[in-house]
Design a protein around this motif. Structure first.
Motif, PDB file in Angstrom:
ATOM      1  N   THR A  10       0.825  -1.201   0.000  1.00  0.00           N
ATOM      2  CA  THR A  10       0.000   0.000   0.000  1.00  0.00           C
ATOM      3  C   THR A  10       0.865   1.259   0.000  1.00  0.00           C
ATOM      4  N   PRO A  11       0.475   2.284  -0.770  1.00  0.00           N
ATOM      5  CA  PRO A  11       1.221   3.542  -0.750  1.00  0.00           C
ATOM      6  C   PRO A  11       1.019   4.284   0.570  1.00  0.00           C
ATOM      7  N   THR A  12       2.002   5.067   0.947  1.00  0.00           N
ATOM      8  CA  THR A  12       1.851   5.956   2.107  1.00  0.00           C
ATOM      9  C   THR A  12       0.812   7.038   1.796  1.00  0.00           C
ATOM     10  N   ALA A  13       0.393   7.745   2.841  1.00  0.00           N
ATOM     11  CA  ALA A  13      -0.563   8.841   2.672  1.00  0.00           C
ATOM     12  C   ALA A  13      -0.031   9.862   1.671  1.00  0.00           C
ATOM     13  N   PHE A  14       1.261  10.184   1.762  1.00  0.00           N
ATOM     14  CA  PHE A  14       1.842  11.158   0.841  1.00  0.00           C
ATOM     15  C   PHE A  14       1.719  10.679  -0.601  1.00  0.00           C
ATOM     16  N   ASP A  15       2.046   9.429  -0.833  1.00  0.00           N
ATOM     17  CA  ASP A  15       2.016   8.913  -2.202  1.00  0.00           C
ATOM     18  C   ASP A  15       0.592   8.775  -2.736  1.00  0.00           C
ATOM     19  N   ARG A  16      -0.348   8.459  -1.860  1.00  0.00           N
ATOM     20  CA  ARG A  16      -1.748   8.407  -2.313  1.00  0.00           C
ATOM     21  C   ARG A  16      -2.234   9.795  -2.716  1.00  0.00           C
ATOM     22  N   TRP A  17      -1.820  10.792  -1.939  1.00  0.00           N
ATOM     23  CA  TRP A  17      -2.204  12.173  -2.221  1.00  0.00           C
ATOM     24  C   TRP A  17      -1.567  12.616  -3.543  1.00  0.00           C
ATOM     25  N   LEU A  18      -0.275  12.321  -3.702  1.00  0.00           N
ATOM     26  CA  LEU A  18       0.430  12.751  -4.905  1.00  0.00           C
ATOM     27  C   LEU A  18      -0.123  12.018  -6.141  1.00  0.00           C
ATOM     28  N   ALA A  19      -0.321  10.723  -6.015  1.00  0.00           N
ATOM     29  CA  ALA A  19      -0.831   9.937  -7.144  1.00  0.00           C
ATOM     30  C   ALA A  19      -2.231  10.416  -7.525  1.00  0.00           C
ATOM     31  N   THR A  20      -3.041  10.697  -6.515  1.00  0.00           N
ATOM     32  CA  THR A  20      -4.402  11.164  -6.781  1.00  0.00           C
ATOM     33  C   THR A  20      -4.371  12.502  -7.511  1.00  0.00           C
ATOM     34  N   ARG A  21      -3.540  13.407  -7.043  1.00  0.00           N
ATOM     35  CA  ARG A  21      -3.460  14.712  -7.704  1.00  0.00           C
ATOM     36  C   ARG A  21      -2.907  14.578  -9.122  1.00  0.00           C
ATOM     37  N   PHE A  22      -1.924  13.729  -9.307  1.00  0.00           N
ATOM     38  CA  PHE A  22      -1.403  13.503 -10.660  1.00  0.00           C
ATOM     39  C   PHE A  22      -2.519  12.991 -11.572  1.00  0.00           C
ATOM     40  N   GLY A  23      -3.326  12.077 -11.051  1.00  0.00           N
ATOM     41  CA  GLY A  23      -4.424  11.540 -11.858  1.00  0.00           C
ATOM     42  C   GLY A  23      -5.434  12.614 -12.237  1.00  0.00           C
ATOM     43  N   LEU A  24      -5.811  13.432 -11.260  1.00  0.00           N
ATOM     44  CA  LEU A  24      -6.791  14.496 -11.536  1.00  0.00           C
ATOM     45  C   LEU A  24      -6.257  15.465 -12.587  1.00  0.00           C
ATOM     46  N   HIS A  25      -4.979  15.815 -12.461  1.00  0.00           N
ATOM     47  CA  HIS A  25      -4.415  16.777 -13.409  1.00  0.00           C
ATOM     48  C   HIS A  25      -4.167  16.146 -14.779  1.00  0.00           C
ATOM     49  N   ALA A  26      -3.906  14.867 -14.814  1.00  0.00           N
ATOM     50  CA  ALA A  26      -3.686  14.209 -16.102  1.00  0.00           C
ATOM     51  C   ALA A  26      -4.974  14.220 -16.935  1.00  0.00           C
ATOM     52  N   ILE A  27      -6.095  13.974 -16.272  1.00  0.00           N
ATOM     53  CA  ILE A  27      -7.340  13.946 -17.048  1.00  0.00           C
ATOM     54  C   ILE A  27      -7.749  15.374 -17.440  1.00  0.00           C
ATOM     55  N   ASP A  28      -7.358  16.340 -16.610  1.00  0.00           N
ATOM     56  CA  ASP A  28      -7.560  17.736 -17.018  1.00  0.00           C
ATOM     57  C   ASP A  28      -6.720  18.057 -18.264  1.00  0.00           C
ATOM     58  N   ALA A  29      -5.530  17.508 -18.326  1.00  0.00           N
ATOM     59  CA  ALA A  29      -4.673  17.729 -19.502  1.00  0.00           C
ATOM     60  C   ALA A  29      -5.324  17.118 -20.745  1.00  0.00           C
ATOM     61  N   VAL A  30      -5.982  15.980 -20.575  1.00  0.00           N
ATOM     62  CA  VAL A  30      -6.710  15.377 -21.701  1.00  0.00           C
ATOM     63  C   VAL A  30      -7.832  16.318 -22.161  1.00  0.00           C
ATOM     64  N   ARG A  31      -8.603  16.793 -21.160  1.00  0.00           N
ATOM     65  CA  ARG A  31      -9.692  17.704 -21.512  1.00  0.00           C
ATOM     66  C   ARG A  31      -9.177  18.945 -22.231  1.00  0.00           C
ATOM     67  N   ASP A  32      -8.001  19.431 -21.786  1.00  0.00           N
ATOM     68  CA  ASP A  32      -7.424  20.631 -22.404  1.00  0.00           C
ATOM     69  C   ASP A  32      -6.665  20.302 -23.683  1.00  0.00           C
ATOM     70  N   GLU A  33      -6.687  19.038 -24.071  1.00  0.00           N
ATOM     71  CA  GLU A  33      -5.971  18.593 -25.266  1.00  0.00           C
ATOM     72  C   GLU A  33      -4.497  18.995 -25.233  1.00  0.00           C
ATOM     73  N   ALA A  34      -3.934  18.865 -24.062  1.00  0.00           N
ATOM     74  CA  ALA A  34      -2.513  19.220 -23.892  1.00  0.00           C
ATOM     75  C   ALA A  34      -1.643  18.019 -24.236  1.00  0.00           C
ATOM     76  N   TRP A  35      -1.787  17.552 -25.477  1.00  0.00           N
ATOM     77  CA  TRP A  35      -1.058  16.343 -25.903  1.00  0.00           C
ATOM     78  C   TRP A  35       0.439  16.553 -25.823  1.00  0.00           C
ATOM     79  N   GLY A  36       1.109  15.526 -25.441  1.00  0.00           N
ATOM     80  CA  GLY A  36       2.554  15.630 -25.305  1.00  0.00           C
ATOM     81  C   GLY A  36       3.000  16.253 -23.996  1.00  0.00           C
ATOM     82  N   SER A  37       2.053  16.500 -23.096  1.00  0.00           N
ATOM     83  CA  SER A  37       2.448  17.055 -21.804  1.00  0.00           C
ATOM     84  C   SER A  37       2.429  15.972 -20.730  1.00  0.00           C
TER      85      SER A  37
END
Lengths: 342, 342, 342, 342
Positions: free
Chosen positions: A278-305
């Protein structure tokens, strides 16, 4: 919009948490559909998919590893690799890809976007924390935590028998796990790949520690190397599996310390426990935020980012940046830790 | 050079680790001597000291709390406070002070330096992570980790009985612990002091969660408040100790959810376990680096400065900055988490 | 009455907790004085002592290892050993001894009492849980807990890459740690010293596990051995330290599984983390009760007796019993676990 | 043979592990089929079932709570309860039942077997460890472990501020959790339901602890009560939920200590974290063995029997025995702990 997701390279605590955040936000906020690809780039290459929707990611936040599986398959090394990927994306009606992985996985994503127009967004993953584009990668904190807990346990056994305990931690090219867990665990010295160590100096630290009636803990990254001439070639090849990691520097160093100082030494190779579970609290927080921002990048069509952590902010950087330069331990940072050596 | 060290305000995992780093580097690299002052500013005020040298800090890296003791004594509220401090510093031949504490403790240090020429260097400490001058404070990661582990445990009990579990975590003025542990623990909703919550909306999230056949976990910061009119005055004063924290919002909210949704609810108030005990690897690393940089600031005679984390670097900022502004949760960050609510 | 205390053999979580209970009750309830002897039987042999009173045992309950140090010194193998011990006991005015240790340490205590009239009481200690006179020894639960947590972590990494993970745990002569941690961790198979394993059968279990699309975890005690003819002699001597434990069966087995099944396999050797660090709640409770009952045995002049756990009771048994017979895993118990294999 | 399984009463770590062992051995060794009944006796009463086969129990070993849900439904208090159960067992072709639960759940099983010929086998479950027929119940070790970790954390916060920390743990009728966690955590005193405490005596212990310059931790079971006349009636009813547990003795005691000794006191009520989450290695082992033996009892048609732990053996006892007598803390055992008080 249908988004494909894949995880490549070595497993790492937080991969599933990234996926869960990507899917939760993608479905709920943007109404996207998802397709999981199995085993990194092998999935789109061979058309192997996994159902990926909200029920599929339920309970995935605390779970280590990756439910998509992983591999080191590189489509550029496969015959007709790019064409087959394009065909499979078309076949499964996948419009964009979120690739979660390290240097290799993201390098492929960068080329697919830049050279072939495949719409990719990246999430950086390396347990070794050696990607220069981001302050931290998820999984690293978990590895450091596991290693620190092990060092905590080893102190009392070292002191009871007045032995040296050598702990070999992960880190082939960068000493981040060694540096952080060594500092957090109160190691007597920390040896990293960035700077060749002098066995005699290490023995000096060990001896001075015993004089102060402490028992020393030596933390050594698997990629650390002694100075030229101190390790003979045959030591590098004693491993029965053919892996340098298992037979490596930790065991060799324990033996050297024992013969040079006359003190008993024992080696513990932490191995895969550092990357599992299991990931630590820090890693769950970081992974979760990375996931949220990655899908925002998809919505923004920020391909290659690619998403990256800067301070407390998640930002976007070009995917190409991820593979540009290995982030190694700065000499000044290593010197800072040196006050605790010996 | 003789350096005094004191710790003020609420205890926090990592205080001892800061001290150890200050002393280790101070003695070994710069040849300083040290004097520990007992119980924050009460120590220099009343001339109460503790021996502080390398043997005294042995084994202190993993130990929670502070071996110097702490208090909320403010010399500016004591008769002749500044004069008495000056006399005691002279008496003990203390040339400079390292003050480890929060807004109040550092505010005193700032004034003593700026107005009275007492040579102070500060190390920021707040378990709530609400100091604007630094990305993180040590102790915060430990509190988040403890709270996340508790949430992990509560999920299965909630699901076995299809109950709502309300978890009240620390955070009077800022919702950082609630936000991070709620995200890391997979909470159904997170309520923070920065934004008044609507009990009806919370009940809506709870109900929708049950419809998806999950059992909800509601994470609420102790300082979170419902919208005007939703909590009657008497609820705020029911505590038998006279503390708002103990009787507070968590228990009230559990009761409200139960009566409004018809679902069983249970409240757990995590309390002091969040601030006690051994620091996490992250906090030991951060506290150690803060300590090393604080003693460097003493060597550089950077009086009136405080160490702070910026990204992965430890930098110096004016002490006055520490108390300037409370760092609260940004509305955009809170909204980002909202995708998981309900 | 002045009571000497010593700890012999390998270190084990709970040694300090025993000592603390012995001293707390000895001083408070019976008014005894205490002398700590350093490094097992070497202490009374060479007259090396450590202060042992209530302040000395403060904070010792949660601390692993032994503050008295340990050794494998056997006075019967030293010239004039018994006479020197008698002289040192007289010199330090020590009237009775509490010896905490395993087979060897307690065997010495038994002979010193029976043949030389030295007044000894014993407390059994073995992390391997292989003493027949007691249901459990302290330290065992901690070792099982550490091993189980490691197995938990290895599951996700095994599944992400569809690899076999071989975990080598402690247990040279008895498979208790392997059996308990293997059952608690959900291992695919468990290999113990009591029963030679058939590599082909192990490979069969591994293969059938993959067919059910799980990734197998193989738990192997360090003392487990394949059937005759399956391990060639040179495998037993590949260790660069000259220790069978480090190079041992785990790594060999991983290699064999890989070559016979064609599946990737990785080995983790848990090593000293199993015996270091803070004891679990169970071990602290057991060690504390052993200590309380040991000092009661001193008060009752029950020389030559040893404390032991029977169900939930602590009882006294003759010291000689402790060394009589190794407690190995009953074949029926091992067969019971077999339902989970494959 | 088709076997029904149900879990009744409060949730407890290890319920899923029992189920998994029952199903794994039932299917693999005996070829049985299984039906899960939802929410304890409500399942067979109302005919609510859950699929229960090997895939359904995959991954259940480390998971807390119960995937079958639980309730306190008692068919003898429902109209036509027994007849409805019989009809549903017939309808689902269930030949025998494995009932996992405490006094109430097993009491129903005993009557259904003895009076109505329904073929039941029982597995004892109580987090409080207060069933007389077995040495330990699963879940208890987890609760003690969680409570001990909390006490560990509270020590440093108590000492930093020289405060009293009161920790309220579970245990309405029996003080097992308080006794074990108090001993394992190094509490200053332990208060249990079996013996009314004298507030003045508690304050004396607290005061003497401070004189020795320690900060006291007071562990109090939720069911502990002061001597007659020391707690006024209104204190027992202040809870806003109507639960005695939440408003209970811990908070009252903290307040009393504060006002009587003049020392600051803080109370932590551990609550549901003690019963949630992953079971410890010990509880997984015990739950697994209980499950294996319960399905053996089914095969042996040992209807009306229950599995129980005696020393290190799992034995069968009559179900009626489980409800015969509450196992409370023996006065001698409590007195044994008393040496650490004060």
């Amino acid at each position: 919009m249908r988004v494909g997701v894949l995880t490549g390279g070595g497993d790492c605590p937080g991969l599933n948490a990234v996926m869960r955040a990507v899917v939760r936000k993608g479905v709920q906020a943007y109404g996207y559909d998802f397709t999981g690809f199995r085993d990194g780039w092998r999935g789109p290459l061979e058309g192997e998919t996994v159902r990926l929707d909200i029920p599929a990611v339920r309970g995935m936040l605390p779970r280590g590893g990756t439910i998509l599986g992983s591999s080191r398959t590189n489509p550029f090394k496969e015959e007709d690799g790019v064409r087959r990927i394009k065909e499979n994306l078309a076949k499964y009606e996948v419009d964009a890809l979120v690739a979660i992985g390290g240097e290799d996985t993201l390098g492929v994503a960068a080329r697919l976007t830049d050279e072939y127009g495949i719409r990719c967004v990246g999430v950086p993953k390396t347990i070794d924390n050696d990607l220069s584009a981001t302050d931290y990668t998820f999984g690293f904190n978990t590895a450091v935590t596991v290693a620190t807990e092990a060092i905590d346990r080893l102190h009392t056994t070292a002191e009871s028998h007045m032995r040296v305990l050598v702990v070999e931690v992960m880190g082939r090219h960068a000493g981040w796990i060694a540096l952080h867990s060594g500092l957090a665990g109160g190691a007597n010295c920390i040896l990293i790949p960035e700077q060749r160590f002098d066995v005699e100096e290490v023995c000096g630290w060990v001896t001075s520690r015993f004089r102060a009636s402490y028992a020393p803990i030596v933390v050594v990254a698997e990629g650390a190397m002694p100075k030229d001439g101190q390790m003979v070639l045959k030591d590098e090849t004693t491993d029965s599996f053919g892996h340098v990691r298992l037979s490596g520097v930790g065991e060799w160093l324990g033996k050297e310390i024992e013969s040079r100082t006359g003190k008993e030494a024992r080696t513990t190779v932490l191995g895969h426990v550092q990357r599992g579970g299991t990931p630590t609290a820090f890693d769950r927080w970081l992974a979760t935020r990375f996931g949220l921002h990655a899908i925002d990048a998809v919505r923004d069509e920020a391909w290659g980012s690619m998403v990256a952590l800067r301070g407390t902010d998640v930002v976007r950087v070009p995917l190409a940046k991820a593979t540009e330069k290995l982030k190694t331990v700065d000499p000044a940072l290593y010197e800072e830790a040196g006050v605790f050596f010996g």
